[in-house]
Design a protein around this motif. Structure first.
Motif, PDB file in Angstrom:
ATOM      1  N   VAL A 138       0.871  -1.180   0.000  1.00 23.39           N
ATOM      2  CA  VAL A 138       0.000   0.000   0.000  1.00 23.39           C
ATOM      3  C   VAL A 138       0.908   1.230   0.000  1.00 23.39           C
ATOM      4  CG1 VAL A 138      -1.883   1.215   1.143  1.00 23.39           C
ATOM      5  CG2 VAL A 138      -1.688  -1.276   1.367  1.00 23.39           C
ATOM      6  N   VAL A 139       0.662   2.149  -0.934  1.00 25.50           N
ATOM      7  CA  VAL A 139       1.524   3.331  -1.058  1.00 25.50           C
ATOM      8  C   VAL A 139       0.690   4.607  -1.030  1.00 25.50           C
ATOM      9  CG1 VAL A 139       3.370   2.160  -2.323  1.00 25.50           C
ATOM     10  CG2 VAL A 139       1.466   3.171  -3.580  1.00 25.50           C
ATOM     11  N   ALA A 140       1.364   5.680  -0.635  1.00 26.03           N
ATOM     12  CA  ALA A 140       0.756   7.018  -0.617  1.00 26.03           C
ATOM     13  C   ALA A 140       1.863   8.032  -0.835  1.00 26.03           C
ATOM     14  CB  ALA A 140       0.046   7.273   0.714  1.00 26.03           C
ATOM     15  N   SER A 141       1.494   9.279  -1.048  1.00 32.03           N
ATOM     16  CA  SER A 141       2.498  10.340  -1.118  1.00 32.03           C
ATOM     17  C   SER A 141       2.960  10.671   0.293  1.00 32.03           C
ATOM     18  CB  SER A 141       1.898  11.584  -1.778  1.00 32.03           C
ATOM     19  OG  SER A 141       0.936  12.177  -0.908  1.00 32.03           O
ATOM     20  N   PRO A 142       4.162  11.205   0.465  1.00 36.72           N
ATOM     21  CA  PRO A 142       4.632  11.560   1.811  1.00 36.72           C
ATOM     22  C   PRO A 142       3.694  12.532   2.524  1.00 36.72           C
ATOM     23  CG  PRO A 142       6.444  11.600   0.250  1.00 36.72           C
ATOM     24  CD  PRO A 142       5.202  11.422  -0.562  1.00 36.72           C
ATOM     25  N   GLY A 143       3.157  13.505   1.784  1.00 44.18           N
ATOM     26  CA  GLY A 143       2.255  14.463   2.394  1.00 44.18           C
ATOM     27  C   GLY A 143       0.963  13.826   2.859  1.00 44.18           C
ATOM     28  N   PHE A 144       0.425  12.915   2.052  1.00 46.74           N
ATOM     29  CA  PHE A 144      -0.808  12.215   2.415  1.00 46.74           C
ATOM     30  C   PHE A 144      -0.563  11.328   3.624  1.00 46.74           C
ATOM     31  CE2 PHE A 144      -4.199   9.173   2.221  1.00 46.74           C
ATOM     32  CZ  PHE A 144      -5.272   9.822   1.620  1.00 46.74           C
ATOM     33  N   ALA A 145       0.576  10.626   3.615  1.00 50.10           N
ATOM     34  CA  ALA A 145       0.884   9.699   4.701  1.00 50.10           C
ATOM     35  C   ALA A 145       1.134  10.431   6.017  1.00 50.10           C
ATOM     36  CB  ALA A 145       2.108   8.861   4.336  1.00 50.10           C
ATOM     37  N   ALA A 146       1.581  11.687   5.964  1.00 48.50           N
ATOM     38  CA  ALA A 146       1.886  12.439   7.175  1.00 48.50           C
ATOM     39  C   ALA A 146       0.652  12.654   8.044  1.00 48.50           C
ATOM     40  CB  ALA A 146       2.506  13.784   6.812  1.00 48.50           C
ATOM     41  N   ASN A 147      -0.522  12.607   7.446  1.00 51.25           N
ATOM     42  CA  ASN A 147      -1.768  12.818   8.182  1.00 51.25           C
ATOM     43  C   ASN A 147      -2.416  11.515   8.638  1.00 51.25           C
ATOM     44  OD1 ASN A 147      -1.745  15.692   7.817  1.00 51.25           O
ATOM     45  ND2 ASN A 147      -2.351  15.343   5.677  1.00 51.25           N
ATOM     46  N   LEU A 148      -1.693  10.399   8.481  1.00 50.58           N
ATOM     47  CA  LEU A 148      -2.231   9.090   8.845  1.00 50.58           C
ATOM     48  C   LEU A 148      -1.500   8.535  10.057  1.00 50.58           C
ATOM     49  CD1 LEU A 148      -2.433   7.459   5.274  1.00 50.58           C
ATOM     50  CD2 LEU A 148      -4.286   8.581   6.547  1.00 50.58           C
ATOM     51  N   PRO A 149      -2.138   7.615  10.786  1.00 55.78           N
ATOM     52  CA  PRO A 149      -1.425   6.939  11.881  1.00 55.78           C
ATOM     53  C   PRO A 149      -0.243   6.161  11.325  1.00 55.78           C
ATOM     54  CG  PRO A 149      -3.806   6.527  11.992  1.00 55.78           C
ATOM     55  CD  PRO A 149      -3.544   7.184  10.676  1.00 55.78           C
ATOM     56  N   PRO A 150       0.816   5.974  12.108  1.00 47.77           N
ATOM     57  CA  PRO A 150       1.989   5.220  11.611  1.00 47.77           C
ATOM     58  C   PRO A 150       1.661   3.766  11.300  1.00 47.77           C
ATOM     59  CG  PRO A 150       2.195   5.697  13.957  1.00 47.77           C
ATOM     60  CD  PRO A 150       1.035   6.499  13.468  1.00 47.77           C
ATOM     61  N   VAL A 151       0.678   3.218  11.988  1.00 43.24           N
ATOM     62  CA  VAL A 151       0.213   1.857  11.719  1.00 43.24           C
ATOM     63  C   VAL A 151      -1.289   1.941  11.462  1.00 43.24           C
ATOM     64  CG1 VAL A 151      -0.047  -0.489  12.597  1.00 43.24           C
ATOM     65  CG2 VAL A 151       2.007   0.833  13.167  1.00 43.24           C
ATOM     66  N   LEU A 152      -1.723   1.463  10.305  1.00 40.73           N
ATOM     67  CA  LEU A 152      -3.124   1.574   9.906  1.00 40.73           C
ATOM     68  C   LEU A 152      -3.895   0.311  10.253  1.00 40.73           C
ATOM     69  CD1 LEU A 152      -2.857   3.177   6.341  1.00 40.73           C
ATOM     70  CD2 LEU A 152      -3.494   4.309   8.470  1.00 40.73           C
ATOM     71  N   ALA A 153      -4.992   0.483  10.980  1.00 42.51           N
ATOM     72  CA  ALA A 153      -5.922  -0.624  11.172  1.00 42.51           C
ATOM     73  C   ALA A 153      -6.746  -0.796   9.904  1.00 42.51           C
ATOM     74  CB  ALA A 153      -6.836  -0.327  12.362  1.00 42.51           C
ATOM     75  N   ASP A 154      -7.399  -1.940   9.779  1.00 44.60           N
ATOM     76  CA  ASP A 154      -8.237  -2.182   8.605  1.00 44.60           C
ATOM     77  C   ASP A 154      -9.292  -1.098   8.469  1.00 44.60           C
ATOM     78  OD1 ASP A 154      -6.698  -4.423   8.475  1.00 44.60           O
ATOM     79  OD2 ASP A 154      -8.331  -5.864   8.731  1.00 44.60           O
ATOM     80  N   SER A 155      -9.845  -0.668   9.602  1.00 47.27           N
ATOM     81  CA  SER A 155     -10.884   0.368   9.568  1.00 47.27           C
ATOM     82  C   SER A 155     -10.321   1.695   9.079  1.00 47.27           C
ATOM     83  CB  SER A 155     -11.503   0.538  10.965  1.00 47.27           C
ATOM     84  OG  SER A 155     -10.493   0.859  11.926  1.00 47.27           O
ATOM     85  N   ASP A 156      -9.052   1.977   9.390  1.00 49.15           N
ATOM     86  CA  ASP A 156      -8.416   3.199   8.871  1.00 49.15           C
ATOM     87  C   ASP A 156      -8.291   3.132   7.351  1.00 49.15           C
ATOM     88  OD1 ASP A 156      -7.972   4.246  11.464  1.00 49.15           O
ATOM     89  OD2 ASP A 156      -6.133   3.067  11.664  1.00 49.15           O
ATOM     90  N   LEU A 157      -7.842   1.985   6.863  1.00 51.57           N
ATOM     91  CA  LEU A 157      -7.670   1.821   5.416  1.00 51.57           C
ATOM     92  C   LEU A 157      -9.007   1.940   4.695  1.00 51.57           C
ATOM     93  CD1 LEU A 157      -5.503   1.178   3.267  1.00 51.57           C
ATOM     94  CD2 LEU A 157      -6.096  -1.239   3.527  1.00 51.57           C
ATOM     95  N   ALA A 158     -10.068   1.433   5.312  1.00 49.51           N
ATOM     96  CA  ALA A 158     -11.388   1.449   4.679  1.00 49.51           C
ATOM     97  C   ALA A 158     -11.888   2.866   4.441  1.00 49.51           C
ATOM     98  CB  ALA A 158     -12.382   0.671   5.535  1.00 49.51           C
ATOM     99  N   ARG A 159     -11.423   3.820   5.224  1.00 47.79           N
ATOM    100  CA  ARG A 159     -11.907   5.199   5.089  1.00 47.79           C
ATOM    101  C   ARG A 159     -11.130   6.011   4.052  1.00 47.79           C
ATOM    102  NH1 ARG A 159     -12.589   4.550  10.821  1.00 47.79           N
ATOM    103  NH2 ARG A 159     -10.462   5.296  11.201  1.00 47.79           N
ATOM    104  N   LEU A 160     -10.054   5.457   3.531  1.00 46.37           N
ATOM    105  CA  LEU A 160      -9.197   6.220   2.631  1.00 46.37           C
ATOM    106  C   LEU A 160      -9.688   6.136   1.178  1.00 46.37           C
ATOM    107  CD1 LEU A 160      -5.668   5.257   4.004  1.00 46.37           C
ATOM    108  CD2 LEU A 160      -7.069   7.265   4.566  1.00 46.37           C
TER     109      LEU A 160
END
Length: 302
Positions: free
Chosen positions: A167-189
């Protein structure tokens, strides 16, 4: 039956009309019609049906077309073998591969091969996995590279490497995410992915379904380059093969996201060859490069 009759017949099939076949061969249309007619007389079958200006293969025509392509490939092999005999170290290699391999894996391989064998001509034809297998079976390519397992009585498949999905994102996008993503976090993206119906998209859908995620695909494309560009611009995340995003990960344009719940998934890149076929020195040299690069045995296995 003359070789030229088979060449002309194949050209009519590939161009879809007698008129275009005549134009590309610099022949008159009556000459093309006469050659196809001579082939039909020799085989005592009808090869085409006509609907207006369009021509379609009969069942017998489809059979003859399959063999004709193999015959023409054998002639090309003969010519290549003679050229190699006259000029050692020359020859040609035609590689068929899926688009991702052609874009992300093959360039480095070909660069090394050309440095070692500067007199060998390289041709590359791309398609999906099914089309790559068809090109190999019809003799249109010498070597195939696929991303899914291939089982066929006429094909030898040798796995080269595993290509994990990440799973990849831009550095700027990733900066606003938790360091470890739960499945529920991924589902909202927001997701950016391949178009529906593509084999790779079906693989991603299956992975997300196993995680219980109904993804929100905000953009869909038919190639990895467009997907990577949109992700790098910060429009969302994507699940991509590592080989497709390695350069962006190395440069920092993309970053991997840590998702412990993501099933361990990868694609197996394999080389495929026709069984029991004499191969030119140039083709064997290319296979030996694959052996060195991926530490596998291909030439002896074939």
């Amino acid at each position: 039956m003359l070789l030229q009759h088979l060449i002309t017949f194949c050209r009519v099939v590939e161009e879809g009309s007698f008129t275009r076949a005549a134009q590309v061969q610099n022949l008159t249309q009556p000459s093309v019609t006469k050659q196809v007619g001579a082939l039909e007389d020799y085989l005592q079958v009808q090869l085409f049906t006509r609907q207006g200006k369009q021509v379609h293969l009969t069942p017998a025509g489809e059979l003859v077309y399959d063999y004709a392509r193999q015959v023409l490939h054998l002639v090309q092999q003969c010519e290549a073998a003679v050229r190699e005999l006259r000029s050692p170290g020359s020859g040609s290699v035609t590689v068929g591969c899926v688009h991702t391999i052609g874009l992300f894996t093959l360039p480095d391989l070909l660069a090394e091969f050309v440095r070692e064998h500067p007199k060998v001509k390289i041709n590359v034809r791309t398609g999906n996995n099914r089309e790559t297998v068809a090109m190999l079976l019809h003799g249109e390519v010498d070597v195939g590279l696929t991303t899914t397992p291939q089982i066929h009585e006429r094909i030898l498949a040798v796995p080269l490497f595993e290509d994990p999905l990440v799973v990849v994102a831009s550095p700027g996008f990733a900066a606003n995410l938790p360091p470890v993503l739960a499945d529920s976090d991924l589902a909202r993206l927001p997701f950016i992915g391949y178009v529906r119906g593509a084999r790779f998209r079906m693989t991603i859908d299956q992975i997300l379904e196993e995680m219980g995620i109904q993804p929100n695909f905000v953009m869909e494309f038919d190639n990895h380059e467009a997907i990577k560009t949109m992700v790098a611009l910060g429009f969302g995340v994507a699940i991509e093969p590592v080989s497709a995003v390695q350069r962006e990960l190395d440069s920092g344009r993309l970053v991997p996201l840590t998702v412990p719940g993501l099933p361990r998934s990868s694609r197996t890149t394999s080389v495929i060859l026709r069984r029991g076929e004499r191969r030119s020195a140039a083709v064997n040299a290319f296979l030996e490069l694959l052996e060195r690069r991926y530490r596998v045995s291909i030439v002896r296995a074939s």
